[in-house]
Design a protein around this motif. Structure first.
Motif, PDB file in Angstrom:
ATOM      1  N   MET A 145     -14.205   2.812  28.900  1.00 19.55           N
ATOM      2  CA  MET A 145     -13.264   1.888  28.275  1.00 19.55           C
ATOM      3  C   MET A 145     -12.342   2.637  27.334  1.00 19.55           C
ATOM      4  O   MET A 145     -11.175   2.308  27.203  1.00 19.55           O
ATOM      5  CB  MET A 145     -14.017   0.804  27.502  1.00 19.55           C
ATOM      6  N   THR A 146     -12.867   3.645  26.638  1.00 16.48           N
ATOM      7  CA  THR A 146     -12.059   4.345  25.645  1.00 16.48           C
ATOM      8  C   THR A 146     -10.931   5.139  26.281  1.00 16.48           C
ATOM      9  O   THR A 146      -9.930   5.416  25.642  1.00 16.48           O
ATOM     10  CB  THR A 146     -12.940   5.301  24.840  1.00 16.48           C
ATOM     11  N   GLU A 147     -11.098   5.514  27.570  1.00 19.54           N
ATOM     12  CA  GLU A 147     -10.047   6.289  28.222  1.00 19.54           C
ATOM     13  C   GLU A 147      -8.797   5.466  28.467  1.00 19.54           C
ATOM     14  O   GLU A 147      -7.706   5.977  28.603  1.00 19.54           O
ATOM     15  CB  GLU A 147     -10.582   6.824  29.570  1.00 19.54           C
ATOM     16  N   ASP A 148      -8.954   4.076  28.570  1.00 17.18           N
ATOM     17  CA  ASP A 148      -7.787   3.217  28.820  1.00 17.18           C
ATOM     18  C   ASP A 148      -6.887   3.095  27.588  1.00 17.18           C
ATOM     19  O   ASP A 148      -5.728   2.701  27.693  1.00 17.18           O
ATOM     20  CB  ASP A 148      -8.254   1.816  29.236  1.00 17.18           C
ATOM     21  N   VAL A 149      -7.450   3.396  26.399  1.00 15.36           N
ATOM     22  CA  VAL A 149      -6.655   3.260  25.171  1.00 15.36           C
ATOM     23  C   VAL A 149      -5.710   4.443  25.079  1.00 15.36           C
ATOM     24  O   VAL A 149      -6.142   5.598  25.102  1.00 15.36           O
ATOM     25  CB  VAL A 149      -7.565   3.207  23.928  1.00 15.36           C
ATOM     26  N   GLN A 150      -4.423   4.121  24.990  1.00  8.37           N
ATOM     27  CA  GLN A 150      -3.426   5.195  24.935  1.00  8.37           C
ATOM     28  C   GLN A 150      -3.322   5.709  23.510  1.00  8.37           C
ATOM     29  O   GLN A 150      -3.171   4.934  22.569  1.00  8.37           O
ATOM     30  CB  GLN A 150      -2.068   4.643  25.390  1.00  8.37           C
ATOM     31  N   LYS A 151      -3.398   7.014  23.334  1.00  5.45           N
ATOM     32  CA  LYS A 151      -3.327   7.606  22.014  1.00  5.45           C
ATOM     33  C   LYS A 151      -1.873   7.978  21.715  1.00  5.45           C
ATOM     34  O   LYS A 151      -1.224   8.630  22.526  1.00  5.45           O
ATOM     35  CB  LYS A 151      -4.217   8.843  21.937  1.00  5.45           C
ATOM     36  N   HIS A 152      -1.389   7.499  20.544  1.00  5.63           N
ATOM     37  CA  HIS A 152      -0.008   7.790  20.144  1.00  5.63           C
ATOM     38  C   HIS A 152      -0.015   8.792  19.016  1.00  5.63           C
ATOM     39  O   HIS A 152      -0.889   8.758  18.132  1.00  5.63           O
ATOM     40  CB  HIS A 152       0.700   6.522  19.674  1.00  5.63           C
ATOM     41  N   SER A 153       0.985   9.613  19.033  1.00 11.59           N
ATOM     42  CA  SER A 153       1.124  10.575  17.937  1.00 11.59           C
ATOM     43  C   SER A 153       1.708   9.866  16.717  1.00 11.59           C
ATOM     44  O   SER A 153       2.267   8.773  16.811  1.00 11.59           O
ATOM     45  CB  SER A 153       2.056  11.715  18.354  1.00 11.59           C
ATOM     46  N   VAL A 154       1.532  10.509  15.595  1.00 11.48           N
ATOM     47  CA  VAL A 154       2.084   9.956  14.347  1.00 11.48           C
ATOM     48  C   VAL A 154       3.594   9.814  14.469  1.00 11.48           C
ATOM     49  O   VAL A 154       4.191   8.840  14.006  1.00 11.48           O
ATOM     50  CB  VAL A 154       1.719  10.874  13.158  1.00 11.48           C
ATOM     51  N   HIS A 155       4.246  10.748  15.138  1.00  7.89           N
ATOM     52  CA  HIS A 155       5.704  10.700  15.298  1.00  7.89           C
ATOM     53  C   HIS A 155       6.129   9.442  16.056  1.00  7.89           C
ATOM     54  O   HIS A 155       7.095   8.756  15.685  1.00  7.89           O
ATOM     55  CB  HIS A 155       6.153  11.967  16.051  1.00  7.89           C
ATOM     56  N   THR A 156       5.369   9.102  17.122  1.00  5.10           N
ATOM     57  CA  THR A 156       5.698   7.904  17.915  1.00  5.10           C
ATOM     58  C   THR A 156       5.543   6.639  17.074  1.00  5.10           C
ATOM     59  O   THR A 156       6.377   5.733  17.107  1.00  5.10           O
ATOM     60  CB  THR A 156       4.776   7.828  19.143  1.00  5.10           C
ATOM     61  N   LEU A 157       4.487   6.544  16.302  1.00  9.07           N
ATOM     62  CA  LEU A 157       4.247   5.353  15.469  1.00  9.07           C
ATOM     63  C   LEU A 157       5.332   5.191  14.412  1.00  9.07           C
ATOM     64  O   LEU A 157       5.825   4.089  14.153  1.00  9.07           O
ATOM     65  CB  LEU A 157       2.873   5.447  14.806  1.00  9.07           C
ATOM     66  N   VAL A 158       5.704   6.302  13.787  1.00  6.56           N
ATOM     67  CA  VAL A 158       6.764   6.249  12.773  1.00  6.56           C
ATOM     68  C   VAL A 158       8.079   5.810  13.409  1.00  6.56           C
ATOM     69  O   VAL A 158       8.823   4.999  12.857  1.00  6.56           O
ATOM     70  CB  VAL A 158       6.910   7.613  12.075  1.00  6.56           C
ATOM     71  N   PHE A 159       8.380   6.330  14.607  1.00 11.97           N
ATOM     72  CA  PHE A 159       9.618   5.966  15.290  1.00 11.97           C
ATOM     73  C   PHE A 159       9.646   4.469  15.606  1.00 11.97           C
ATOM     74  O   PHE A 159      10.666   3.800  15.435  1.00 11.97           O
ATOM     75  CB  PHE A 159       9.744   6.789  16.575  1.00 11.97           C
TER      76      PHE A 159
END
Length: 475
Positions: free
Chosen positions: A1-15
């Motif tokens: 299940m954890t593999e389906d969660v997409q990990k975002h970088s801090v840069h993407t979240l700030v943008f």
């Protein structure tokens, strides 16, 4: 299940956060919305019908050459008279449900001869032309004219009475018109001979400023109230206090006696007015509703029997039987410090720093504003002749014609020698029962008596009035 969660970088979240913020503030909410033609057309149609519906039937000039003649006899117009196409509602509608026809949709102006024949046939009161005027005179309306004020003789200073050691705050004249009473900031009540102005008696008992006095016409009693929260009943045969009325929580500013029943009404800085049974000292009603100091109270035998004015800018008319507000008048913008009832008419006036306003009983319908006394008005008095007097904090007295609101005299008497010029306020004024003398209570510790100038005539003191000044403000 954890593999389906997409990990975002801090840069993407700030943008993404920046983008949301940008979207929130990019639209200019102050910019006017683009005009929608359809809704604008509906709005204009509604406005046209609402505001100009009454004149939609007015004829417009028809530029065609074909003419229809349908008016019989002498009412037919000349050949060169313009023809009008009747648009909208028929100018002279016939019975309900009768539609316009080809014969009735044209209207032709009547001839001069036709108008004259109709004028002769009408009774004089309905004649189309007065004094042989032209046809246009039938359409002219007489301009509305303001009533000319009644002439009143000017008032002049007659006597200055000294004796108090503090501001003189209140006055009352006894029913026999032999003497009058004043209450002062020196905590005393003094009784003066009206004819000579000499001191007859001083009463002590209050421990603060005496703000109100009243003499009963039904019993040998004098009533007083003051900033010491006390309301006292004095027996004038023994010259001493025989009753106290306890209940007010703060300074008592004014009192008045009911003219036909043994009831006393007082008003106070505790935002209430209280109705007292004179004999039993019982607090019959506590009139609550004002949200600030109740500065003035007046009683009358007709409904509404109690009227109060307050620093919350309102006037309340009270049902004395129920002890509840009958009407609240909110026209004033500043504190209402004084009320006066007309001795003959079913009307009253209220004084405030913004205006003097006249009202009609029983519901408090607004009559007119008396503008021009640009000061804090502390007191009003009116006599049967229609002279309204207003006294203000700056020492000025204005005389008004009650009916028209015309200000026919302004008085600013000099202060007593030794007093400061700033001590020139008028705290109370009252006509005696003969209405030939006006008594004022002032901040220079004096009582001034005014009387009419017997030598004045309308020729020597003409009314310098302008009709536009007398236009009544309806608010």
């Amino acid at each position: 299940m954890t593999e389906d969660v997409q990990k975002h970088s801090v840069h993407t979240l700030v943008f993404r956060s920046l983008k949301r913020t940008h979207d929130m503030f990019v639209s200019d909410h102050a910019k006017s919305i683009a005009l929608d033609d359809e809704s604008h057309k509906v709005k204009m149609d509604v406005k046209l019908k609402a505001e100009y519906g009454a004149v939609l039937h007015m004829p417009v000039l028809k530029e065609g050459k074909d003419r229809v003649s349908h008016l019989p006899g002498s009412m037919q117009g000349h050949q060169n008279d313009p023809e009008y196409l009747i648009t909208g509602t028929h100018a002279y509608p016939s019975g309900p449900g009768v539609a316009l026809t080809a014969d009735t949709k044209m209207h032709r102006n009547p001839s001069e001869g036709g108008v004259h024949s109709m004028a002769l046939a009408l009774p004089p009161s309905q004649s189309l032309m007065e004094g042989g005027g032209t046809r246009n005179s039938a359409l002219m309306r007489k301009a509305s004219t303001m009533p000319k004020p009644q002439w009143h003789p000017p008032w002049k200073l007659f006597r200055v009475i000294s004796g108090h050691l503090g501001w003189v705050r209140s006055i009352a004249v006894e029913p026999g018109n032999q003497w009058f009473v004043t209450g002062s900031a020196d905590r005393t009540i003094k009784i003066w001979d009206l004819a000579s102005g000499k001191l007859k008696l001083s009463l002590t008992g209050h421990i603060s400023t005496v703000r109100g006095v009243a003499v009963s016409s039904r019993s040998p009693y004098l009533f007083s109230c003051g900033e010491d929260k006390q309301v006292k009943c004095w027996d004038l045969e023994y010259n001493k206090v025989i009753r106290h009325y306890h209940g007010h929580l703060s300074a008592v500013y004014d009192l008045d006696l009911h003219p036909t029943i043994d009831v006393l009404v007082t008003c106070s800085r505790d935002a209430t007015a209280r109705v007292w049974d004179i004999r039993t000292k019982a607090n019959v009603h506590t009139l609550t509703g004002h949200t600030n100091t109740v500065a003035t109270v007046r009683c009358q035998s007709a409904e509404p029997q109690v009227i109060t004015g307050s620093h919350d800018s309102t006037i309340r008319l009270w049902d004395l039987i129920a002890g509840k507000t009958r009407a609240t008048l909110t026209n004033h913008k500043k504190s209402v410090r004084t009320l006066v009832l007309h001795p003959r008419q079913y009307t009253f006036a209220s004084g405030s720093a913004d205006n003097i306003k006249q009202w009609m009983f029983p519901d408090g319908n607004f009559i007119q504003n008396l503008s021009g006394h640009n000061a804090i008005i502390n007191t009003l008095a009116v006599n049967s002749d229609g002279v309204l007097v207003s006294g203000a904090d700056n020492g000025t007295i204005h005389m008004w014609d009650w009916r028209t609101g015309y200000n026919f005299q302004r008085i600013h008497a000099a202060v007593q020698p030794g007093s400061l010029d700033s001590e020139s306020g008028i705290f109370a004024c009252l006509f005696d029962h003969s209405e030939s003398r006006l008594i004022t209570a002032e901040a220079d510790k004096t009582i001034k008596v005014y009387k009419e100038d017997d030598t004045a005539t309308e020729e020597s003191h003409p009314i310098n009035w302008k009709p536009e000044i007398l236009k009544r403000k309806r608010y």
